[in-house]
Motif scaffolding. Structure first.
Motif, short mmCIF file in Angstrom:
data_model
loop_
_atom_site.label_atom_id
_atom_site.label_comp_id
_atom_site.label_asym_id
_atom_site.label_seq_id
_atom_site.Cartn_x
_atom_site.Cartn_y
_atom_site.Cartn_z
N HIS A 1 17.19 -3.75 -10.26
CA HIS A 1 16.74 -2.88 -9.16
C HIS A 1 15.77 -3.64 -8.26
O HIS A 1 15.93 -3.65 -7.02
N LEU B 1 8.66 -1.86 -1.64
CA LEU B 1 9.25 -0.71 -2.31
C LEU B 1 8.85 -0.73 -3.76
O LEU B 1 9.04 -1.72 -4.46
N HIS B 2 8.30 0.36 -4.18
CA HIS B 2 7.93 0.51 -5.58
C HIS B 2 9.14 1.06 -6.32
O HIS B 2 9.65 2.11 -5.97
N GLY B 3 9.57 0.35 -7.32
CA GLY B 3 10.72 0.79 -8.08
C GLY B 3 10.28 1.65 -9.24
O GLY B 3 9.51 1.22 -10.08
N HIS C 1 16.21 1.90 -1.07
CA HIS C 1 16.65 2.88 -2.07
C HIS C 1 17.90 3.60 -1.61
O HIS C 1 18.06 3.92 -0.43
N HIS D 1 16.19 -5.10 -4.25
CA HIS D 1 15.35 -4.89 -3.06
C HIS D 1 15.18 -6.20 -2.29
O HIS D 1 15.10 -6.21 -1.06
ZN LIG Z 1 12.90 0.63 -5.82
#
Ligand SMILES: [Zn+2]
Ligand SMILES: [Zn+2]
Length: 340
Positions: free
Chosen positions: A236, A10-12, A246, A240
């Protein structure tokens, strides 16, 4: 790049370099999500209703054009789904969050890190209620980490960094989060990424580069705001690594965000649903955790966050002892060792 499954990375808070090819999510699909609060589930303790009551939690606003949920088709993860995903959990010997400073050969340092590494360690420990260890810096090498220039900024490939961290994961690490002051990108079609983390592989990385307007050639930003952004992105990304996807339920630390404006709208706090996920994994007393966070916010001048936490504490009608113990946690997750 390590392929770890469809939902693993997951790209934050990242900006897309191009259209993602998906239809924008309908606003209605994101509002009125059926779980306004965690459903009573395993080891529900009624004395903690104050901590997990979603009635006064801010709902997820209708996405604006360009917002994360307008461009990413995410459906959320309630507590039941979270448990069904069998997330990692901190168990000895893997019970420490390791913060790993990164450096690149030949690169000039651009200035003091804000917030400081000591401050990051302090905050992450209070937030996740776990030991946090600052590792000795490791040097990234261009043989292992891709580098590019984008709009005048040097950027490192975050996937390559995660690969390096996976190979060096310390034995005591519940997870390891790399930190750098250099800008990051996850792949060629993204402009940048503030950070990214794996839901299962225990590694992630985040950058502090973009939190100060000085990065873009402007006057320095308010240091308190820069500090808030840094603490937001590290928690954040570490969130994850507890298996939290999200959040689409409320305004929440775990909201995805496409740019700094959207990230600034998200609070530093977990919504009731995400707080419940973390509490099931770690087994903390929410009131004690909020008191620890309040002391931090007071020390570092994060006054809106201090007011928010104090308001939650005012709702705590019961004693500090929650009755949620490591024994309770074992009843939920069983006795098996960590899967990974
Ligand atoms: Zn994220
Ligand atoms: Zn949430």
């Amino acid at each position: 790049m390590h392929v770890l499954g469809r939902r693993d990375w997951l790209h934050g808070a990242a900006a897309l370099a191009c259209a993602c090819g998906r239809e924008p999510a309908t606003a209605q699909a994101r509002v009125g999500w059926p779980f306004a609060a965690p459903q009573p589930g395993p080891a529900w303790d009624p004395s903690l209703d104050w901590a997990f009551d979603g009635r006064d939690a801010e709902p997820m606003p209708v996405p604006r054009p360009g917002d994360w949920l307008a461009e990413h088709e995410e459906t959320g993860q309630d507590v039941v789904q979270f448990l069904a995903d069998e997330p990692n959990r901190p168990e000895p010997p893997r019970d420490t969050i390791v913060i790993q400073p990164l450096a690149m050969v030949h690169r000039k340092h651009v200035g003091p890190i804000q917030p400081s590494l000591v401050e990051l360690v302090d905050y992450v420990g209070r937030f996740f209620v776990l030991p946090v260890r600052l590792a000795d810096p490791i040097v990234m090498d261009r043989r292992h980490v891709g580098v590019r220039m984008n709009h005048g900024h040097e950027q490192w490939n975050a996937n390559d960094i995660d690969g390096v961290l996976r190979e060096q994961l310390p034995g005591d690490a519940y997870c390891c989060i790399g930190v750098t002051t250099t800008d990051l990108f996850p792949s060629s079609d993204w402009n940048f990424v503030y950070g990214q983390a794996s839901l299962s592989a225990r590694v992630g990385v985040f950058s502090l580069a973009r939190h100060d307007d000085a990065f873009f050639g402007g006057p320095p930003s308010d240091p308190v705001l820069v500090r808030r952004r840094g603490h937001g992105v590290v928690t954040h990304e570490v969130g994850h690594m507890f298996g939290m996807q999200h959040c689409v339920h409320h305004l929440c630390l775990m909201n995805g965000s496409n740019d700094r404006e959207e990230a600034d709208r998200s609070p530093l706090q977990l919504c009731p649903i995400c707080l419940r996920k973390l509490q099931l994994s770690v087994g903390f007393d929410p009131a004690a955790r909020y008191r620890d966070l309040a002391a931090f916010y007071r020390t570092y001048g994060l006054l809106p966050e201090l007011a928010w936490v104090n308001a939650r504490l005012a709702r705590a009608r019961v004693s500090p002892s929650s009755g949620f113990s490591s024994t309770t946690r074992t009843q939920i997750f069983g006795h098996s060792p960590p899967r990974r």
